[in-house]
Design an enzyme around this catalytic site. Structure first.
Site, short mmCIF file in Angstrom:
data_model
loop_
_atom_site.label_atom_id
_atom_site.label_comp_id
_atom_site.label_asym_id
_atom_site.label_seq_id
_atom_site.Cartn_x
_atom_site.Cartn_y
_atom_site.Cartn_z
N CYS A 189 0.82 -1.22 0.00
CA CYS A 189 0.00 0.00 0.00
C CYS A 189 0.85 1.26 0.00
O CYS A 189 0.50 2.26 -0.64
CB CYS A 189 -0.96 0.00 1.18
SG CYS A 189 -0.17 -0.07 2.81
N HIS A 226 -1.70 1.37 7.37
CA HIS A 226 -2.11 1.31 5.97
C HIS A 226 -1.96 2.71 5.36
O HIS A 226 -2.22 3.72 6.02
CB HIS A 226 -3.56 0.83 5.85
CG HIS A 226 -4.05 0.78 4.44
ND1 HIS A 226 -3.63 -0.17 3.54
CD2 HIS A 226 -4.95 1.57 3.77
CE1 HIS A 226 -4.24 0.03 2.37
NE2 HIS A 226 -5.03 1.08 2.49
#
Length: 378
Positions: free
Chosen positions: A68, A323
Protein backbone atom coordinates in the site's frame (compact mmCIF):
# COMPACT_ATOMS: atom_id res chain seq x y z
CA UNK A 1 39.60 17.37 20.62
CA UNK A 2 35.90 16.93 21.35
CA UNK A 3 35.21 20.61 20.62
CA UNK A 4 32.71 21.50 17.93
CA UNK A 5 33.85 24.15 15.53
CA UNK A 6 31.26 26.81 14.83
CA UNK A 7 32.28 26.71 11.20
CA UNK A 8 31.41 23.04 10.90
CA UNK A 9 28.26 22.78 13.02
CA UNK A 10 25.00 22.09 11.22
CA UNK A 11 21.46 22.91 12.26
CA UNK A 12 19.95 19.90 14.02
CA UNK A 13 16.76 20.28 11.98
CA UNK A 14 18.69 20.43 8.72
CA UNK A 15 21.06 17.66 9.80
CA UNK A 16 18.05 15.37 10.15
CA UNK A 17 16.69 16.36 6.76
CA UNK A 18 20.05 15.85 5.03
CA UNK A 19 20.75 12.58 6.82
CA UNK A 20 17.47 11.12 5.55
CA UNK A 21 18.32 12.11 1.98
CA UNK A 22 21.91 10.84 2.22
CA UNK A 23 20.77 7.57 3.79
CA UNK A 24 18.47 6.91 0.86
CA UNK A 25 21.25 7.81 -1.60
CA UNK A 26 23.66 5.47 0.19
CA UNK A 27 21.21 2.58 0.12
CA UNK A 28 20.75 3.03 -3.62
CA UNK A 29 24.50 3.20 -4.18
CA UNK A 30 25.18 0.11 -2.04
CA UNK A 31 22.62 -1.87 -4.00
CA UNK A 32 23.96 -0.81 -7.39
CA UNK A 33 23.95 -3.61 -9.91
CA UNK A 34 27.07 -4.49 -11.87
CA UNK A 35 26.94 -2.69 -15.17
CA UNK A 36 28.51 -5.42 -17.29
CA UNK A 37 26.37 -4.99 -20.37
CA UNK A 38 27.13 -2.39 -23.03
CA UNK A 39 25.75 1.12 -22.65
CA UNK A 40 22.19 1.61 -23.81
CA UNK A 41 21.84 3.31 -27.13
CA UNK A 42 20.12 6.66 -27.16
CA UNK A 43 16.84 5.01 -27.98
CA UNK A 44 13.73 6.87 -26.85
CA UNK A 45 10.29 5.42 -26.44
CA UNK A 46 7.98 5.55 -29.41
CA UNK A 47 5.00 7.86 -29.62
CA UNK A 48 2.72 5.18 -28.18
CA UNK A 49 3.72 6.48 -24.75
CA UNK A 50 2.82 10.04 -25.72
CA UNK A 51 -0.88 9.37 -25.15
CA UNK A 52 -0.35 8.40 -21.52
CA UNK A 53 -0.94 11.86 -20.09
CA UNK A 54 -3.89 12.64 -22.34
CA UNK A 55 -6.26 10.20 -20.65
CA UNK A 56 -7.98 11.01 -17.39
CA UNK A 57 -9.06 7.61 -16.11
CA UNK A 58 -7.95 6.97 -12.56
CA UNK A 59 -6.71 3.38 -12.30
CA UNK A 60 -5.89 1.49 -9.11
CA UNK A 61 -2.97 -0.78 -8.22
CA UNK A 62 -3.47 -4.20 -6.66
CA UNK A 63 -1.87 -4.79 -3.27
CA UNK A 64 0.56 -7.67 -3.75
CA UNK A 65 2.18 -7.99 -0.34
CA UNK A 66 1.67 -5.02 1.99
CA UNK A 67 2.45 -2.77 -0.98
CA UNK A 68 0.00 0.00 0.00
CA UNK A 69 2.86 2.40 0.74
CA UNK A 70 4.54 1.74 -2.61
CA UNK A 71 1.19 1.91 -4.45
CA UNK A 72 0.38 5.30 -2.92
CA UNK A 73 3.76 6.77 -3.88
CA UNK A 74 3.57 5.35 -7.41
CA UNK A 75 0.19 7.02 -7.89
CA UNK A 76 1.64 10.35 -6.71
CA UNK A 77 4.54 10.04 -9.16
CA UNK A 78 2.46 8.88 -12.12
CA UNK A 79 -0.38 11.39 -11.65
CA UNK A 80 2.19 14.22 -11.82
CA UNK A 81 2.28 15.22 -15.50
CA UNK A 82 5.53 17.12 -14.97
CA UNK A 83 7.19 13.91 -13.78
CA UNK A 84 5.67 11.72 -16.52
CA UNK A 85 6.81 14.30 -19.07
CA UNK A 86 10.36 13.46 -18.00
CA UNK A 87 9.68 9.75 -17.72
CA UNK A 88 8.45 9.49 -21.32
CA UNK A 89 11.83 10.69 -22.62
CA UNK A 90 14.06 8.15 -20.90
CA UNK A 91 16.56 5.98 -22.74
CA UNK A 92 15.24 2.48 -23.32
CA UNK A 93 17.67 -0.20 -22.10
CA UNK A 94 18.70 -2.36 -25.10
CA UNK A 95 18.70 -5.76 -23.35
CA UNK A 96 15.91 -7.65 -21.61
CA UNK A 97 17.92 -8.11 -18.41
CA UNK A 98 18.58 -4.37 -18.21
CA UNK A 99 14.93 -3.59 -18.83
CA UNK A 100 13.87 -5.84 -15.95
CA UNK A 101 16.21 -3.98 -13.57
CA UNK A 102 15.54 -0.43 -14.77
CA UNK A 103 13.14 1.36 -12.41
CA UNK A 104 12.21 4.31 -14.70
CA UNK A 105 11.49 1.96 -17.61
CA UNK A 106 9.34 -0.35 -15.46
CA UNK A 107 7.46 2.69 -14.10
CA UNK A 108 6.76 3.81 -17.64
CA UNK A 109 5.49 0.38 -18.66
CA UNK A 110 3.19 0.44 -15.61
CA UNK A 111 1.95 3.93 -16.51
CA UNK A 112 1.10 2.82 -20.02
CA UNK A 113 -0.71 -0.28 -18.76
CA UNK A 114 -2.71 1.85 -16.32
CA UNK A 115 -3.75 4.49 -18.83
CA UNK A 116 -4.21 2.43 -21.97
CA UNK A 117 -6.01 -0.54 -20.42
CA UNK A 118 -9.65 -0.93 -19.49
CA UNK A 119 -9.23 -2.57 -16.09
CA UNK A 120 -10.24 -0.83 -12.88
CA UNK A 121 -6.80 -1.78 -11.49
CA UNK A 122 -3.54 -3.32 -12.65
CA UNK A 123 -0.85 -5.30 -10.85
CA UNK A 124 2.59 -3.67 -10.39
CA UNK A 125 4.27 -7.09 -10.29
CA UNK A 126 7.06 -6.35 -12.79
CA UNK A 127 8.00 -3.09 -11.06
CA UNK A 128 7.89 -4.75 -7.63
CA UNK A 129 10.24 -7.49 -8.89
CA UNK A 130 12.52 -4.80 -10.28
CA UNK A 131 12.59 -2.94 -6.95
CA UNK A 132 13.30 -6.15 -5.03
CA UNK A 133 16.75 -6.18 -6.66
CA UNK A 134 17.40 -2.97 -4.72
CA UNK A 135 16.11 -4.31 -1.38
CA UNK A 136 12.70 -2.69 -1.58
CA UNK A 137 10.93 -5.69 -0.08
CA UNK A 138 7.36 -6.93 0.07
CA UNK A 139 5.61 -7.81 3.34
CA UNK A 140 7.39 -4.94 5.10
CA UNK A 141 5.81 -1.92 6.82
CA UNK A 142 7.57 0.80 4.84
CA UNK A 143 7.83 4.43 5.90
CA UNK A 144 6.42 6.57 3.06
CA UNK A 145 8.95 9.39 3.50
CA UNK A 146 11.94 7.04 3.41
CA UNK A 147 10.55 4.99 0.53
CA UNK A 148 9.93 8.19 -1.45
CA UNK A 149 13.62 9.10 -1.10
CA UNK A 150 14.71 5.59 -2.09
CA UNK A 151 12.49 5.57 -5.19
CA UNK A 152 13.55 9.05 -6.24
CA UNK A 153 17.26 8.23 -5.97
CA UNK A 154 16.81 5.00 -7.93
CA UNK A 155 14.99 6.88 -10.67
CA UNK A 156 17.66 9.56 -10.81
CA UNK A 157 20.58 7.14 -10.90
CA UNK A 158 19.09 5.06 -13.70
CA UNK A 159 18.23 7.97 -15.97
CA UNK A 160 21.03 8.02 -18.54
CA UNK A 161 20.42 11.44 -20.05
CA UNK A 162 22.03 14.32 -18.11
CA UNK A 163 19.29 16.66 -19.30
CA UNK A 164 16.60 14.48 -17.74
CA UNK A 165 18.56 14.19 -14.48
CA UNK A 166 18.78 17.99 -14.37
CA UNK A 167 15.05 18.31 -15.03
CA UNK A 168 14.28 15.78 -12.29
CA UNK A 169 16.45 17.72 -9.84
CA UNK A 170 14.74 20.98 -10.80
CA UNK A 171 11.32 19.39 -10.35
CA UNK A 172 11.88 18.19 -6.76
CA UNK A 173 14.97 19.76 -5.13
CA UNK A 174 14.68 22.33 -2.32
CA UNK A 175 17.66 24.63 -1.64
CA UNK A 176 18.42 26.23 1.73
CA UNK A 177 21.31 28.21 3.19
CA UNK A 178 22.65 27.35 6.63
CA UNK A 179 23.82 30.20 8.88
CA UNK A 180 25.88 29.83 12.04
CA UNK A 181 26.84 33.01 13.91
CA UNK A 182 28.95 33.48 17.06
CA UNK A 183 27.08 35.60 19.59
CA UNK A 184 30.32 37.04 21.01
CA UNK A 185 32.33 38.16 17.98
CA UNK A 186 29.58 38.06 15.31
CA UNK A 187 31.67 35.88 12.96
CA UNK A 188 29.36 33.94 10.66
CA UNK A 189 29.61 30.93 8.36
CA UNK A 190 27.23 30.09 5.52
CA UNK A 191 26.69 26.93 3.54
CA UNK A 192 24.21 25.97 0.82
CA UNK A 193 22.44 22.61 1.03
CA UNK A 194 19.72 20.78 -0.87
CA UNK A 195 17.02 18.32 0.16
CA UNK A 196 14.10 16.47 -1.39
CA UNK A 197 11.56 16.96 1.38
CA UNK A 198 10.88 19.51 4.10
CA UNK A 199 10.74 17.34 7.24
CA UNK A 200 8.54 19.41 9.51
CA UNK A 201 8.26 18.68 13.25
CA UNK A 202 4.67 18.70 14.50
CA UNK A 203 5.82 19.38 18.08
CA UNK A 204 8.13 22.17 19.25
CA UNK A 205 11.22 21.67 21.43
CA UNK A 206 9.01 21.70 24.55
CA UNK A 207 6.74 18.99 23.09
CA UNK A 208 3.92 21.47 22.59
CA UNK A 209 1.62 20.79 19.65
CA UNK A 210 2.13 22.96 16.57
CA UNK A 211 -1.39 23.84 15.50
CA UNK A 212 -1.16 24.43 11.73
CA UNK A 213 1.10 23.65 8.79
CA UNK A 214 2.12 27.31 8.78
CA UNK A 215 3.20 26.99 12.43
CA UNK A 216 5.32 23.96 11.49
CA UNK A 217 7.03 25.86 8.68
CA UNK A 218 7.75 28.87 10.88
CA UNK A 219 9.19 26.63 13.60
CA UNK A 220 11.38 24.74 11.10
CA UNK A 221 12.97 27.99 9.86
CA UNK A 222 13.08 29.70 13.27
CA UNK A 223 16.65 30.51 14.51
CA UNK A 224 17.90 28.31 17.33
CA UNK A 225 20.26 29.40 20.11
CA UNK A 226 23.11 27.06 21.03
CA UNK A 227 24.00 27.69 24.66
CA UNK A 228 25.35 25.82 27.70
CA UNK A 229 26.41 22.30 26.65
CA UNK A 230 25.38 23.02 23.04
CA UNK A 231 27.90 25.85 22.58
CA UNK A 232 30.31 25.61 19.64
CA UNK A 233 34.01 26.36 19.39
CA UNK A 234 34.63 29.73 17.74
CA UNK A 235 37.97 30.00 15.95
CA UNK A 236 37.91 33.79 16.20
CA UNK A 237 37.32 33.79 19.97
CA UNK A 238 39.47 30.72 20.61
CA UNK A 239 36.90 29.13 22.91
CA UNK A 240 33.37 27.76 23.10
CA UNK A 241 30.76 30.48 22.76
CA UNK A 242 26.99 30.74 22.30
CA UNK A 243 25.94 30.49 18.66
CA UNK A 244 22.81 31.27 16.71
CA UNK A 245 22.03 28.74 13.98
CA UNK A 246 19.37 29.23 11.35
CA UNK A 247 18.26 28.24 7.87
CA UNK A 248 17.14 30.50 5.08
CA UNK A 249 15.07 29.35 2.15
CA UNK A 250 16.82 29.85 -1.20
CA UNK A 251 14.79 27.92 -3.77
CA UNK A 252 11.56 25.94 -3.96
CA UNK A 253 10.86 23.43 -6.76
CA UNK A 254 7.85 22.94 -9.00
CA UNK A 255 6.79 19.89 -6.94
CA UNK A 256 7.26 20.46 -3.21
CA UNK A 257 7.14 17.47 -0.86
CA UNK A 258 6.47 18.17 2.83
CA UNK A 259 7.00 15.43 5.40
CA UNK A 260 4.92 15.82 8.56
CA UNK A 261 6.96 14.04 11.22
CA UNK A 262 4.10 12.28 12.97
CA UNK A 263 6.25 9.37 14.14
CA UNK A 264 8.48 10.10 17.13
CA UNK A 265 10.55 8.17 19.67
CA UNK A 266 9.31 7.90 23.23
CA UNK A 267 11.56 7.57 26.28
CA UNK A 268 11.10 3.81 26.06
CA UNK A 269 12.66 3.96 22.55
CA UNK A 270 9.34 2.86 21.06
CA UNK A 271 8.01 4.76 18.06
CA UNK A 272 4.79 6.65 18.75
CA UNK A 273 2.36 8.14 16.24
CA UNK A 274 1.18 11.71 16.77
CA UNK A 275 -2.40 11.87 15.52
CA UNK A 276 -3.43 15.34 16.68
CA UNK A 277 -5.41 17.74 14.50
CA UNK A 278 -3.13 19.68 12.13
CA UNK A 279 -4.85 21.49 9.26
CA UNK A 280 -3.12 22.34 5.99
CA UNK A 281 -4.35 24.75 3.30
CA UNK A 282 -5.23 24.10 -0.32
CA UNK A 283 -3.28 27.24 -1.25
CA UNK A 284 0.10 27.95 0.33
CA UNK A 285 2.08 31.18 -0.16
CA UNK A 286 5.51 31.00 1.44
CA UNK A 287 5.85 34.78 1.28
CA UNK A 288 2.92 35.02 3.69
CA UNK A 289 4.36 32.38 6.03
CA UNK A 290 8.08 33.14 6.31
CA UNK A 291 9.71 36.45 7.25
CA UNK A 292 12.29 38.30 5.17
CA UNK A 293 15.01 37.05 7.52
CA UNK A 294 14.01 33.44 6.79
CA UNK A 295 14.51 33.81 3.03
CA UNK A 296 17.59 34.23 0.86
CA UNK A 297 16.07 34.69 -2.57
CA UNK A 298 15.48 37.44 -5.10
CA UNK A 299 12.11 38.84 -6.08
CA UNK A 300 11.66 36.63 -9.16
CA UNK A 301 12.28 33.47 -7.14
CA UNK A 302 9.94 34.49 -4.32
CA UNK A 303 7.20 35.50 -6.75
CA UNK A 304 6.90 31.82 -7.72
CA UNK A 305 6.46 30.58 -4.13
CA UNK A 306 2.70 30.22 -4.46
CA UNK A 307 1.47 26.64 -4.28
CA UNK A 308 -1.68 24.57 -4.63
CA UNK A 309 -2.11 21.21 -2.91
CA UNK A 310 -1.66 18.33 -5.35
CA UNK A 311 -1.59 15.21 -3.19
CA UNK A 312 -1.78 13.83 0.34
CA UNK A 313 -0.27 10.49 1.33
CA UNK A 314 -2.22 9.48 4.42
CA UNK A 315 -1.48 6.85 7.07
CA UNK A 316 -4.01 5.03 9.21
CA UNK A 317 -3.39 2.60 12.05
CA UNK A 318 -0.35 2.28 14.28
CA UNK A 319 3.37 2.25 13.58
CA UNK A 320 3.47 -1.55 13.57
CA UNK A 321 0.17 -2.20 11.82
CA UNK A 322 -0.80 0.55 9.43
CA UNK A 323 -2.11 1.31 5.97
CA UNK A 324 -1.39 4.02 3.37
CA UNK A 325 -3.59 5.59 0.72
CA UNK A 326 -3.24 8.67 -1.47
CA UNK A 327 -5.55 11.58 -2.18
CA UNK A 328 -4.56 13.18 -5.48
CA UNK A 329 -5.97 16.10 -7.45
CA UNK A 330 -5.93 15.34 -11.17
CA UNK A 331 -3.99 18.10 -12.92
CA UNK A 332 -6.02 17.58 -16.10
CA UNK A 333 -9.48 17.30 -14.54
CA UNK A 334 -8.98 19.32 -11.32
CA UNK A 335 -10.88 16.62 -9.41
CA UNK A 336 -9.80 14.86 -6.21
CA UNK A 337 -9.45 11.07 -6.17
CA UNK A 338 -8.73 8.63 -3.37
CA UNK A 339 -6.31 5.87 -4.42
CA UNK A 340 -6.67 3.02 -1.95
CA UNK A 341 -4.74 0.22 -3.65
CA UNK A 342 -7.11 -1.26 -6.28
CA UNK A 343 -10.05 0.93 -5.20
CA UNK A 344 -10.23 4.42 -6.71
CA UNK A 345 -13.06 6.87 -6.21
CA UNK A 346 -13.72 10.55 -6.69
CA UNK A 347 -13.78 12.50 -3.41
CA UNK A 348 -14.39 16.04 -2.21
CA UNK A 349 -12.11 18.49 -0.41
CA UNK A 350 -14.06 17.71 2.77
CA UNK A 351 -12.93 14.09 2.40
CA UNK A 352 -9.32 15.22 2.09
CA UNK A 353 -9.69 17.35 5.21
CA UNK A 354 -10.50 14.19 7.16
CA UNK A 355 -6.72 13.52 7.08
CA UNK A 356 -6.07 16.53 9.35
CA UNK A 357 -6.05 14.08 12.27
CA UNK A 358 -7.75 13.83 15.64
CA UNK A 359 -6.08 13.42 19.03
CA UNK A 360 -8.75 10.96 20.20
CA UNK A 361 -8.55 8.77 17.10
CA UNK A 362 -5.09 7.24 17.29
CA UNK A 363 -5.94 4.68 14.62
CA UNK A 364 -7.53 7.27 12.35
CA UNK A 365 -6.26 8.52 9.03
CA UNK A 366 -3.68 11.32 9.18
CA UNK A 367 -1.75 13.16 6.48
CA UNK A 368 1.92 12.11 6.40
CA UNK A 369 3.23 13.53 3.12
CA UNK A 370 1.87 16.70 1.54
CA UNK A 371 2.76 17.38 -2.09
CA UNK A 372 2.23 20.92 -3.33
CA UNK A 373 2.49 22.14 -6.91
CA UNK A 374 3.49 25.63 -8.04
CA UNK A 375 0.54 27.58 -9.36
CA UNK A 376 2.53 29.26 -12.13
CA UNK A 377 5.52 27.12 -13.15
CA UNK A 378 8.46 29.05 -14.55
Amino acid sequence: MGQRSGRQERSKKLELALSETMKAEAEVQNNKEEDEEPKAKDQTLTSVFGVADLKNEAIGLYNIGLSCCLNSLLQVFLMNIHFTGILRRITVPPHAAQKRKNVPYQMLLLLEEMQCGKQKAVSPTALVCCLSAYRVKLFVQHDAAQLFLTLWNLIKRQMKKPQLVEELNDLYTICVQEHLACQKCSSESKRNSSMLTLPLPVLDSSSHVLKTLEDCLQYFFHPEELTDHNMCFCEQCGRKTPFLQSMKLVHLPQTLTIHLKRFCFEKSADIHKLSHYLPFPQDLDFNAVLTENQCQADGNEKAAWKYELFAVVAHSGSTSCGHYCAYIRSLTECKWYCFNDSEVCEVSWDDVKCTYGHSNLHWGETAYLLIYMKKHPQ
